[in-house]
Design an enzyme around this catalytic site. Sequence first.
Site, mmCIF file in Angstrom:
data_model
loop_
_atom_site.group_PDB
_atom_site.id
_atom_site.type_symbol
_atom_site.label_atom_id
_atom_site.label_comp_id
_atom_site.label_asym_id
_atom_site.label_seq_id
_atom_site.Cartn_x
_atom_site.Cartn_y
_atom_site.Cartn_z
ATOM 1 N N GLY A 33 0.803 -1.209 0.000
ATOM 2 C CA GLY A 33 0.000 0.000 0.000
ATOM 3 C C GLY A 33 0.836 1.259 0.000
ATOM 4 O O GLY A 33 0.283 2.368 0.013
ATOM 5 N N ASP A 34 2.149 1.103 -0.006
ATOM 6 C CA ASP A 34 3.053 2.253 -0.057
ATOM 7 C C ASP A 34 4.283 1.821 -0.853
ATOM 8 O O ASP A 34 4.203 0.894 -1.649
ATOM 9 C CB ASP A 34 3.401 2.714 1.360
ATOM 10 C CG ASP A 34 3.697 4.210 1.443
ATOM 11 O OD1 ASP A 34 4.344 4.730 0.514
ATOM 12 O OD2 ASP A 34 3.301 4.863 2.425
ATOM 13 N N ASP A 35 5.417 2.460 -0.648
ATOM 14 C CA ASP A 35 6.610 2.127 -1.420
ATOM 15 C C ASP A 35 7.030 0.679 -1.164
ATOM 16 O O ASP A 35 7.059 0.223 -0.023
ATOM 17 C CB ASP A 35 7.756 3.058 -1.046
ATOM 18 C CG ASP A 35 7.415 4.523 -1.269
ATOM 19 O OD1 ASP A 35 6.822 4.838 -2.318
ATOM 20 O OD2 ASP A 35 7.735 5.342 -0.393
#
Length: 476
Positions: A262-264
Amino acid sequence: MKLWPGLQNSYVIGVVSLVLVLGSVNVNVKVVGSRVGNELNSIQYPAISCRKHSAVLTDFGGVGDGKTSNTKAFRSAISSLSKYASDGGAQLIVPPGKWLTGPFNLTSHFTLFLQQDAVILASQDESEWPNLPPLPSYGRGRDAPNGRFGSLISGTHLTDVVITGKNGTIDGQGSYWWNKFHKGQLKLTRPYLIEIMYSDQIQISYLTLLNSPTWFVHPIYSSNIIIQGLNIIAPVDSPNTDGINPDSCSNIRIQDCYIVSGDDCIAVKSGWDEYGIRFGRPTQHLIIRKVTCVSPDSAMVALGSEMSGGIEDVRVEDLTAINTQSAIRIKTAIGRGGYVKNIFVRRLILKTMKYVFWITGTYGSHPDPGYDPKALPVVTGINYRDIVATNVTYSARLEGISNDPFTEICISNTSIQVSEQRKKLQWNCTNVAGITSNVTPDPCELLPNKGQFECPFPNDILPIDNVQFKTCNLLY
Protein backbone atom coordinates in the site's frame (compact mmCIF):
# COMPACT_ATOMS: atom_id res chain seq x y z
CA MET A 1 38.13 -7.69 11.12
CA LYS A 2 36.38 -9.99 8.73
CA LEU A 3 32.96 -9.18 7.40
CA TRP A 4 30.51 -11.79 8.72
CA PRO A 5 32.89 -13.61 11.02
CA GLY A 6 31.56 -17.14 10.95
CA LEU A 7 31.35 -19.94 13.42
CA GLN A 8 33.18 -23.14 12.57
CA ASN A 9 30.89 -25.20 10.36
CA SER A 10 31.78 -28.68 11.57
CA TYR A 11 28.26 -30.01 11.51
CA VAL A 12 27.55 -33.71 11.02
CA ILE A 13 24.28 -35.59 11.34
CA GLY A 14 23.70 -36.51 14.96
CA VAL A 15 22.34 -35.27 18.25
CA VAL A 16 23.40 -35.17 21.85
CA SER A 17 20.48 -34.37 24.13
CA LEU A 18 20.79 -31.82 26.87
CA VAL A 19 18.08 -31.09 29.41
CA LEU A 20 17.61 -27.56 30.62
CA VAL A 21 15.26 -26.44 33.32
CA LEU A 22 13.41 -23.18 32.75
CA GLY A 23 11.01 -22.65 35.62
CA SER A 24 8.95 -25.84 35.61
CA VAL A 25 9.40 -26.46 31.86
CA ASN A 26 11.75 -29.22 30.71
CA VAL A 27 13.50 -28.09 27.55
CA ASN A 28 15.39 -30.37 25.19
CA VAL A 29 18.15 -28.42 23.46
CA LYS A 30 19.69 -30.48 20.68
CA VAL A 31 23.38 -30.22 19.89
CA VAL A 32 24.91 -31.28 16.62
CA GLY A 33 27.66 -33.73 17.53
CA SER A 34 29.46 -36.79 16.32
CA ARG A 35 26.91 -39.50 17.08
CA VAL A 36 24.34 -40.67 14.56
CA GLY A 37 20.78 -39.97 15.65
CA ASN A 38 18.38 -41.33 13.07
CA GLU A 39 15.41 -40.71 15.33
CA LEU A 40 15.53 -37.01 14.40
CA ASN A 41 14.61 -35.22 11.19
CA SER A 42 17.14 -32.96 9.49
CA ILE A 43 16.74 -30.34 6.79
CA GLN A 44 19.25 -27.90 5.38
CA TYR A 45 18.98 -24.15 4.89
CA PRO A 46 21.28 -21.31 3.78
CA ALA A 47 22.48 -18.77 6.33
CA ILE A 48 25.32 -16.43 7.17
CA SER A 49 26.08 -18.56 10.25
CA CYS A 50 25.13 -22.03 11.42
CA ARG A 51 24.20 -22.85 15.01
CA LYS A 52 25.41 -25.53 17.36
CA HIS A 53 22.30 -25.65 19.55
CA SER A 54 18.65 -26.08 18.61
CA ALA A 55 15.28 -26.02 20.37
CA VAL A 56 11.60 -26.03 19.40
CA LEU A 57 9.04 -23.47 20.57
CA THR A 58 6.84 -26.21 22.01
CA ASP A 59 9.67 -27.08 24.42
CA PHE A 60 8.89 -23.77 26.10
CA GLY A 61 5.14 -24.25 26.33
CA GLY A 62 4.20 -22.93 22.90
CA VAL A 63 0.70 -23.76 21.64
CA GLY A 64 0.03 -23.39 17.92
CA ASP A 65 -3.75 -23.17 17.91
CA GLY A 66 -3.99 -19.53 16.73
CA LYS A 67 -5.74 -18.53 19.97
CA THR A 68 -3.35 -19.13 22.86
CA SER A 69 -0.82 -16.39 23.49
CA ASN A 70 2.77 -17.50 22.95
CA THR A 71 4.41 -14.26 24.04
CA LYS A 72 5.89 -15.85 27.16
CA ALA A 73 6.98 -18.92 25.21
CA PHE A 74 8.91 -16.86 22.65
CA ARG A 75 10.49 -14.64 25.28
CA SER A 76 11.44 -17.60 27.53
CA ALA A 77 12.87 -19.55 24.61
CA ILE A 78 15.06 -16.69 23.42
CA SER A 79 16.20 -15.85 26.93
CA SER A 80 17.18 -19.46 27.55
CA LEU A 81 18.95 -19.88 24.22
CA SER A 82 20.89 -16.63 24.59
CA LYS A 83 23.30 -18.41 26.95
CA TYR A 84 24.68 -20.32 23.95
CA ALA A 85 25.83 -17.19 22.14
CA SER A 86 29.46 -17.90 23.03
CA ASP A 87 29.14 -21.65 22.38
CA GLY A 88 28.20 -21.86 18.71
CA GLY A 89 24.90 -20.00 18.95
CA ALA A 90 21.36 -21.36 18.96
CA GLN A 91 18.33 -21.66 16.71
CA LEU A 92 14.70 -21.60 17.76
CA ILE A 93 12.41 -23.66 15.53
CA VAL A 94 8.81 -22.58 15.05
CA PRO A 95 6.97 -25.74 13.91
CA PRO A 96 3.80 -25.94 11.78
CA GLY A 97 0.85 -24.25 13.46
CA LYS A 98 -0.51 -20.80 14.17
CA TRP A 99 1.47 -19.10 16.91
CA LEU A 100 -0.24 -16.00 18.32
CA THR A 101 2.20 -13.68 20.07
CA GLY A 102 2.93 -10.19 21.20
CA PRO A 103 6.32 -8.54 20.59
CA PHE A 104 9.58 -10.26 21.47
CA ASN A 105 13.28 -9.38 21.21
CA LEU A 106 15.97 -11.46 19.57
CA THR A 107 19.48 -12.15 20.84
CA SER A 108 22.93 -12.35 19.25
CA HIS A 109 24.31 -15.41 17.43
CA PHE A 110 20.77 -16.62 17.02
CA THR A 111 18.46 -17.97 14.31
CA LEU A 112 14.67 -17.83 14.32
CA PHE A 113 13.54 -20.51 11.88
CA LEU A 114 9.93 -20.92 10.70
CA GLN A 115 9.14 -24.31 9.24
CA GLN A 116 6.80 -24.67 6.30
CA ASP A 117 3.20 -24.12 7.45
CA ALA A 118 4.38 -22.25 10.55
CA VAL A 119 2.53 -18.94 10.98
CA ILE A 120 3.42 -16.33 13.57
CA LEU A 121 0.34 -14.18 14.22
CA ALA A 122 0.79 -10.72 15.72
CA SER A 123 -1.42 -10.03 18.71
CA GLN A 124 -4.12 -7.41 18.27
CA ASP A 125 -4.16 -6.84 22.04
CA GLU A 126 -2.70 -3.35 22.26
CA SER A 127 -1.68 -3.87 25.90
CA GLU A 128 0.93 -6.40 24.79
CA TRP A 129 2.84 -3.83 22.74
CA PRO A 130 5.48 -1.77 24.58
CA ASN A 131 5.55 2.01 24.23
CA LEU A 132 8.86 3.39 22.98
CA PRO A 133 10.28 6.91 22.60
CA PRO A 134 10.70 8.36 19.10
CA LEU A 135 13.70 7.31 17.05
CA PRO A 136 16.52 9.83 17.56
CA SER A 137 16.86 10.53 13.83
CA TYR A 138 13.12 11.27 13.55
CA GLY A 139 12.34 13.27 16.71
CA ARG A 140 8.72 12.11 16.80
CA GLY A 141 6.54 9.23 15.74
CA ARG A 142 5.29 9.25 12.18
CA ASP A 143 1.63 8.63 13.04
CA ALA A 144 1.63 10.71 16.22
CA PRO A 145 4.19 12.95 17.96
CA ASN A 146 4.39 11.07 21.27
CA GLY A 147 6.42 8.04 20.28
CA ARG A 148 5.73 4.59 18.91
CA PHE A 149 4.79 1.04 19.68
CA GLY A 150 7.51 -1.57 19.70
CA SER A 151 7.85 -3.90 16.73
CA LEU A 152 6.63 -7.49 16.64
CA ILE A 153 10.12 -8.94 16.18
CA SER A 154 12.95 -6.67 17.22
CA GLY A 155 16.52 -6.51 18.43
CA THR A 156 19.00 -3.86 19.53
CA HIS A 157 22.81 -3.95 19.70
CA LEU A 158 22.95 -7.46 18.26
CA THR A 159 25.52 -9.33 16.20
CA ASP A 160 24.88 -12.25 13.85
CA VAL A 161 21.08 -12.66 13.70
CA VAL A 162 19.12 -14.76 11.19
CA ILE A 163 15.35 -14.70 10.67
CA THR A 164 14.54 -17.32 8.07
CA GLY A 165 12.54 -20.43 7.21
CA LYS A 166 11.12 -22.72 4.60
CA ASN A 167 8.59 -20.07 3.51
CA GLY A 168 6.95 -19.88 6.90
CA THR A 169 4.72 -16.86 7.48
CA ILE A 170 4.68 -13.85 9.78
CA ASP A 171 1.26 -12.20 9.73
CA GLY A 172 1.02 -8.76 11.33
CA GLN A 173 -2.82 -8.83 11.34
CA GLY A 174 -2.64 -5.15 10.53
CA SER A 175 -6.34 -4.42 10.04
CA TYR A 176 -6.74 -3.48 13.72
CA TRP A 177 -4.07 -0.79 13.34
CA TRP A 178 -5.16 0.38 9.90
CA ASN A 179 -8.68 1.03 11.21
CA LYS A 180 -7.37 3.07 14.13
CA PHE A 181 -5.14 5.05 11.79
CA HIS A 182 -8.00 5.89 9.43
CA LYS A 183 -10.17 6.97 12.37
CA GLY A 184 -7.44 9.20 13.83
CA GLN A 185 -7.40 7.20 17.07
CA LEU A 186 -3.66 6.58 17.36
CA LYS A 187 -1.63 8.31 20.07
CA LEU A 188 1.52 6.44 19.10
CA THR A 189 2.98 5.32 15.78
CA ARG A 190 1.91 1.86 14.65
CA PRO A 191 4.28 -1.09 15.11
CA TYR A 192 6.64 -2.37 12.46
CA LEU A 193 6.71 -6.09 11.75
CA ILE A 194 10.50 -6.56 12.02
CA GLU A 195 12.91 -3.91 13.28
CA ILE A 196 16.61 -4.41 13.98
CA MET A 197 18.52 -1.48 15.52
CA TYR A 198 22.21 -0.71 16.14
CA SER A 199 23.15 -4.18 14.93
CA ASP A 200 25.58 -5.93 12.62
CA GLN A 201 25.42 -9.05 10.41
CA ILE A 202 21.69 -9.49 9.85
CA GLN A 203 19.88 -11.92 7.55
CA ILE A 204 16.12 -11.88 6.89
CA SER A 205 15.15 -14.42 4.25
CA TYR A 206 12.84 -17.02 2.71
CA LEU A 207 9.63 -16.05 4.49
CA THR A 208 6.19 -14.72 3.62
CA LEU A 209 5.31 -11.51 5.46
CA LEU A 210 1.67 -10.40 5.54
CA ASN A 211 -0.37 -7.40 6.67
CA SER A 212 2.08 -5.39 8.73
CA PRO A 213 0.54 -2.63 10.88
CA THR A 214 2.87 -0.25 9.00
CA TRP A 215 6.40 -0.83 7.61
CA PHE A 216 7.31 -4.50 7.20
CA VAL A 217 11.12 -4.71 7.50
CA HIS A 218 13.00 -1.83 9.10
CA PRO A 219 16.73 -2.20 9.70
CA ILE A 220 17.98 1.02 11.26
CA TYR A 221 21.41 2.24 12.46
CA SER A 222 22.79 -1.13 11.37
CA SER A 223 25.27 -2.62 8.92
CA ASN A 224 26.01 -5.75 6.89
CA ILE A 225 22.44 -6.77 6.13
CA ILE A 226 21.08 -9.33 3.67
CA ILE A 227 17.36 -9.39 2.88
CA GLN A 228 16.58 -12.12 0.40
CA GLY A 229 13.74 -14.28 -0.87
CA LEU A 230 10.88 -12.51 0.90
CA ASN A 231 7.27 -12.44 -0.24
CA ILE A 232 5.77 -9.28 1.28
CA ILE A 233 2.05 -8.75 0.79
CA ALA A 234 -0.45 -6.17 2.02
CA PRO A 235 -3.63 -4.75 0.47
CA VAL A 236 -2.75 -2.04 -2.03
CA ASP A 237 -4.98 0.40 -0.12
CA SER A 238 -3.43 -0.31 3.30
CA PRO A 239 -1.79 2.78 4.85
CA ASN A 240 2.03 3.10 4.94
CA THR A 241 2.74 -0.61 4.51
CA ASP A 242 6.19 -0.09 2.99
CA GLY A 243 7.92 -3.37 2.23
CA ILE A 244 11.61 -2.90 3.11
CA ASN A 245 13.00 0.32 4.59
CA PRO A 246 16.78 0.43 5.12
CA ASP A 247 17.25 3.45 7.36
CA SER A 248 20.65 4.97 8.26
CA CYS A 249 22.28 1.65 7.37
CA SER A 250 25.36 0.61 5.42
CA ASN A 251 26.34 -2.43 3.38
CA ILE A 252 22.93 -3.85 2.52
CA ARG A 253 21.85 -6.38 -0.10
CA ILE A 254 18.16 -6.74 -0.99
CA GLN A 255 17.37 -9.30 -3.65
CA ASP A 256 14.92 -11.87 -4.99
CA CYS A 257 11.87 -10.38 -3.27
CA TYR A 258 8.24 -10.01 -4.36
CA ILE A 259 6.35 -7.10 -2.81
CA VAL A 260 2.71 -6.00 -3.02
CA SER A 261 2.27 -2.86 -0.95
CA GLY A 262 0.00 0.00 0.00
CA ASP A 263 3.05 2.25 -0.06
CA ASP A 264 6.61 2.13 -1.42
CA CYS A 265 7.88 -1.39 -2.03
CA ILE A 266 11.35 -0.30 -0.90
CA ALA A 267 11.96 3.03 0.82
CA VAL A 268 15.52 4.15 1.55
CA LYS A 269 15.75 6.59 4.46
CA SER A 270 18.18 8.33 6.83
CA GLY A 271 16.34 10.60 9.25
CA TRP A 272 13.97 13.53 9.24
CA ASP A 273 14.93 17.19 9.00
CA GLU A 274 16.90 18.63 11.95
CA TYR A 275 16.86 15.27 13.77
CA GLY A 276 18.36 13.40 10.84
CA ILE A 277 20.91 16.15 10.23
CA ARG A 278 21.96 16.05 13.88
CA PHE A 279 22.11 12.23 14.01
CA GLY A 280 24.14 12.27 10.82
CA ARG A 281 24.13 8.63 9.78
CA PRO A 282 23.66 8.02 6.05
CA THR A 283 22.36 5.02 4.20
CA GLN A 284 25.09 3.91 1.84
CA HIS A 285 26.47 0.97 -0.12
CA LEU A 286 23.07 -0.52 -0.89
CA ILE A 287 22.30 -3.13 -3.55
CA ILE A 288 18.71 -3.72 -4.69
CA ARG A 289 18.46 -6.54 -7.19
CA LYS A 290 15.82 -8.81 -8.75
CA VAL A 291 12.78 -7.40 -6.98
CA THR A 292 9.21 -7.38 -8.32
CA CYS A 293 6.87 -4.65 -7.06
CA VAL A 294 3.13 -3.99 -7.26
CA SER A 295 2.09 -0.65 -5.72
CA PRO A 296 -0.52 1.40 -7.61
CA ASP A 297 -0.16 4.46 -5.37
CA SER A 298 3.56 4.53 -4.63
CA ALA A 299 7.07 3.77 -5.84
CA MET A 300 8.99 0.63 -6.58
CA VAL A 301 12.01 2.24 -4.88
CA ALA A 302 11.76 5.55 -3.03
CA LEU A 303 14.78 7.52 -1.85
CA GLY A 304 13.47 9.64 1.04
CA SER A 305 11.58 11.60 1.86
CA GLU A 306 13.39 11.29 5.20
CA MET A 307 16.95 11.54 3.85
CA SER A 308 18.50 14.19 6.07
CA GLY A 309 21.44 12.00 7.07
CA GLY A 310 22.23 11.37 3.41
CA ILE A 311 21.78 8.56 0.88
CA GLU A 312 24.76 7.53 -1.25
CA ASP A 313 25.97 4.68 -3.47
CA VAL A 314 22.71 2.88 -4.20
CA ARG A 315 22.83 0.25 -6.95
CA VAL A 316 19.52 -0.89 -8.39
CA GLU A 317 19.33 -3.52 -11.11
CA ASP A 318 17.02 -6.06 -12.71
CA LEU A 319 13.77 -4.87 -11.15
CA THR A 320 10.22 -5.28 -12.41
CA ALA A 321 7.29 -3.03 -11.56
CA ILE A 322 3.70 -3.91 -12.45
CA ASN A 323 0.81 -1.47 -11.95
CA THR A 324 3.01 0.79 -9.85
CA GLN A 325 2.88 4.58 -9.61
CA SER A 326 6.57 5.22 -10.28
CA ALA A 327 9.86 3.37 -10.65
CA ILE A 328 12.72 5.07 -8.74
CA ARG A 329 11.35 8.11 -6.94
CA ILE A 330 13.46 10.70 -5.12
CA LYS A 331 11.54 12.64 -2.46
CA THR A 332 12.94 15.63 -0.62
CA ALA A 333 12.20 19.25 0.30
CA ILE A 334 13.53 22.51 1.71
CA GLY A 335 14.47 21.83 5.34
CA ARG A 336 15.66 18.26 4.74
CA GLY A 337 19.31 19.07 4.19
CA GLY A 338 21.33 15.94 3.53
CA TYR A 339 21.96 14.53 0.09
CA VAL A 340 20.96 11.90 -2.44
CA LYS A 341 23.93 11.21 -4.68
CA ASN A 342 25.63 8.52 -6.70
CA ILE A 343 22.49 6.54 -7.49
CA PHE A 344 22.86 3.93 -10.22
CA VAL A 345 19.92 2.18 -11.89
CA ARG A 346 19.86 -0.28 -14.78
CA ARG A 347 17.70 -2.94 -16.42
CA LEU A 348 14.17 -2.08 -15.32
CA ILE A 349 11.02 -3.59 -16.81
CA LEU A 350 8.01 -1.39 -16.09
CA LYS A 351 4.42 -2.27 -16.95
CA THR A 352 1.51 0.11 -16.38
CA MET A 353 3.07 3.12 -14.69
CA LYS A 354 1.94 6.65 -13.97
CA TYR A 355 5.53 7.93 -14.05
CA VAL A 356 8.79 6.35 -15.14
CA PHE A 357 11.04 9.10 -13.69
CA TRP A 358 9.86 11.14 -10.71
CA ILE A 359 11.98 13.45 -8.59
CA THR A 360 10.21 15.72 -6.12
CA GLY A 361 11.75 18.71 -4.34
CA THR A 362 8.52 19.74 -2.62
CA TYR A 363 7.76 16.69 -0.45
CA GLY A 364 7.32 18.99 2.48
CA SER A 365 6.02 17.12 5.52
CA HIS A 366 8.06 18.11 8.59
CA PRO A 367 8.24 16.63 12.11
CA ASP A 368 7.75 20.04 13.75
CA PRO A 369 8.37 23.76 13.11
CA GLY A 370 11.98 23.44 14.28
CA TYR A 371 13.45 22.56 10.91
CA ASP A 372 15.94 24.88 9.24
CA PRO A 373 14.44 26.48 6.10
CA LYS A 374 18.00 27.10 4.89
CA ALA A 375 18.83 23.39 4.98
CA LEU A 376 18.71 22.56 1.29
CA PRO A 377 19.16 18.99 0.04
CA VAL A 378 21.81 18.08 -2.52
CA VAL A 379 20.57 15.79 -5.29
CA THR A 380 23.24 14.89 -7.83
CA GLY A 381 24.71 11.98 -9.73
CA ILE A 382 21.44 10.19 -10.57
CA ASN A 383 21.98 7.60 -13.32
CA TYR A 384 19.41 5.50 -15.18
CA ARG A 385 19.96 3.18 -18.12
CA ASP A 386 18.48 0.20 -19.97
CA ILE A 387 14.81 0.74 -19.18
CA VAL A 388 11.77 -0.61 -21.00
CA ALA A 389 8.40 0.80 -19.96
CA THR A 390 4.94 0.15 -21.40
CA ASN A 391 1.50 1.63 -20.78
CA VAL A 392 2.86 4.81 -19.21
CA THR A 393 0.86 7.97 -18.48
CA TYR A 394 3.79 10.41 -17.97
CA SER A 395 7.38 9.76 -18.97
CA ALA A 396 8.88 12.04 -16.32
CA ARG A 397 8.17 14.58 -13.63
CA LEU A 398 11.44 16.11 -12.48
CA GLU A 399 11.10 19.01 -10.05
CA GLY A 400 14.18 20.46 -8.39
CA ILE A 401 14.21 23.37 -5.98
CA SER A 402 14.57 27.00 -7.03
CA ASN A 403 18.16 28.13 -6.33
CA ASP A 404 18.96 24.48 -5.52
CA PRO A 405 18.78 22.58 -8.83
CA PHE A 406 19.19 18.82 -8.98
CA THR A 407 22.20 18.09 -11.17
CA GLU A 408 24.08 15.41 -13.07
CA ILE A 409 20.99 13.44 -14.04
CA CYS A 410 21.83 10.89 -16.72
CA ILE A 411 19.34 8.75 -18.66
CA SER A 412 20.32 6.40 -21.48
CA ASN A 413 18.88 3.57 -23.57
CA THR A 414 15.31 4.03 -22.41
CA SER A 415 12.15 3.15 -24.32
CA ILE A 416 8.83 4.43 -22.97
CA GLN A 417 5.58 3.41 -24.63
CA VAL A 418 2.81 5.74 -23.54
CA SER A 419 -0.74 4.62 -22.90
CA GLU A 420 -3.95 5.71 -24.58
CA GLN A 421 -4.42 8.01 -21.59
CA ARG A 422 -1.08 9.67 -22.32
CA LYS A 423 -0.60 13.28 -21.29
CA LYS A 424 0.44 15.81 -23.90
CA LEU A 425 3.35 17.06 -21.78
CA GLN A 426 5.39 13.86 -21.34
CA TRP A 427 8.45 15.45 -19.72
CA ASN A 428 7.78 18.03 -17.02
CA CYS A 429 11.19 19.40 -15.92
CA THR A 430 12.05 22.31 -13.64
CA ASN A 431 15.29 23.16 -11.82
CA VAL A 432 17.15 20.08 -13.02
CA ALA A 433 20.22 19.56 -15.21
CA GLY A 434 21.60 16.54 -16.98
CA ILE A 435 22.06 14.64 -20.23
CA THR A 436 20.37 11.83 -22.13
CA SER A 437 21.12 9.33 -24.88
CA ASN A 438 18.78 7.12 -26.90
CA VAL A 439 15.63 8.00 -24.95
CA THR A 440 12.10 7.96 -26.33
CA PRO A 441 9.88 9.96 -26.17
CA ASP A 442 12.28 12.89 -26.57
CA PRO A 443 13.26 14.31 -23.16
CA CYS A 444 12.87 17.92 -22.04
CA GLU A 445 15.32 20.67 -23.00
CA LEU A 446 16.97 20.55 -19.56
CA LEU A 447 18.11 16.98 -20.35
CA PRO A 448 19.53 17.34 -23.86
CA ASN A 449 20.59 14.44 -26.06
CA LYS A 450 24.39 14.23 -26.10
CA GLY A 451 24.89 11.44 -28.64
CA GLN A 452 25.61 7.77 -28.04
CA PHE A 453 26.81 6.84 -24.56
CA GLU A 454 25.79 4.75 -21.55
CA CYS A 455 25.16 6.24 -18.14
CA PRO A 456 27.60 4.82 -15.58
CA PHE A 457 27.07 1.81 -13.37
CA PRO A 458 29.86 0.82 -10.95
CA ASN A 459 32.13 -2.10 -11.81
CA ASP A 460 33.52 -2.62 -8.31
CA ILE A 461 32.01 -5.25 -6.02
CA LEU A 462 30.72 -4.10 -2.66
CA PRO A 463 31.80 -6.21 0.34
CA ILE A 464 28.21 -7.27 1.04
CA ASP A 465 28.09 -8.91 -2.38
CA ASN A 466 30.99 -11.16 -1.43
CA VAL A 467 29.10 -12.68 1.49
CA GLN A 468 28.27 -16.33 0.81
CA PHE A 469 25.70 -18.35 2.71
CA LYS A 470 26.74 -21.50 4.53
CA THR A 471 24.64 -24.67 4.37
CA CYS A 472 23.19 -25.22 7.84
CA ASN A 473 21.39 -28.19 9.41
CA LEU A 474 18.07 -27.90 11.19
CA LEU A 475 17.40 -30.77 13.57
CA TYR A 476 13.92 -31.31 15.00
